[in-house]
Design an enzyme around this catalytic site. Structure first.
Site, PDB file in Angstrom:
ATOM      1  N   GLU A 102       0.824  -1.215   0.000  1.00 17.02           N
ATOM      2  CA  GLU A 102       0.000   0.000   0.000  1.00 17.02           C
ATOM      3  C   GLU A 102       0.857   1.264   0.000  1.00 17.02           C
ATOM      4  OE1 GLU A 102      -2.163  -2.815   3.001  1.00 17.02           O
ATOM      5  OE2 GLU A 102      -0.131  -2.546   2.220  1.00 17.02           O
ATOM      6  N   CYS A 123      -2.745  -2.577   7.487  1.00 16.44           N
ATOM      7  CA  CYS A 123      -2.291  -2.447   8.864  1.00 16.44           C
ATOM      8  C   CYS A 123      -2.509  -1.000   9.321  1.00 16.44           C
ATOM      9  CB  CYS A 123      -0.820  -2.831   8.961  1.00 16.44           C
ATOM     10  SG  CYS A 123       0.303  -1.602   8.219  1.00 16.44           S
TER      11      CYS A 123
END
Length: 168
Positions: free
Chosen positions: A62, A90
């Site tokens: 990401e 996360c």
């Protein structure tokens, strides 16, 4: 108004693109997570986990995709963009997604222990933050969870296999 059927079809297709990135990570010995960022129906960034390769704990798929997308649009604000990722982000990645103002996050496999898109906590829609992302979870979730399970099973098997005593 967005056609839900067309959106679901696009989600399947773009998650397939993220899965291709996850396979690249798997083949490189990285945790198999892949991400793509889409703007106006077009992929503007593709990335896979490269933590081990780059020796950088922040080199999650990401995070790398966000940097590429920012370069592609010429701004750190990614309004109008959707991130597709094979594992629930996360807390680090979720925070960056909010900061970059990504409109929508679509993830495949949930992460009950550390997912920050609703499983363990939900930073993507935290009420006091300046931006909230729309979240869709579970898109091709079983396929991505299976890839993650296979990866970690292989790693555990490698650690428990004794060295070959016949090798010189």
């Amino acid at each position: 108004m967005i056609d839900p059927e067309a959106e679901a079809e696009a989600d399947q297709r773009f998650m397939g693109e993220a899965m291709k990135q996850a396979v690249r990570a798997y083949n490189a010995g990285e945790v198999p997570v892949g991400a793509v960022i889409v703007q106006e129906g077009r992929v503007i960034a593709r990335a896979f986990n490269q933590v081990e390769l780059l020796k950088d704990a922040t080199a999650h798929a990401e995070m790398l995709a966000l940097t590429m997308a920012e370069e592609a649009v010429g701004d750190w604000r990614l309004n109008g963009c959707t991130l597709y990722v094979t594992k629930e982000p996360c807390p680090m990645c979720a925070g960056a997604l909010v900061h970059c103002r990504v409109d929508r996050v679509v993830f495949a496999a949930a992460d009950a222990k550390g997912g920050a898109a609703g499983s363990a906590l939900n930073l993507l829609q935290f009420p006091t933050l300046n931006h909230r992302c729309e979240v869709t979870g579970g898109v091709r979730g079983q396929e991505c969870a299976d890839l993650l399970r296979a990866f970690f099973a292989e790693r555990r098997a490698e650690r428990s296999t004794p060295p070959d005593s016949t090798a010189n």
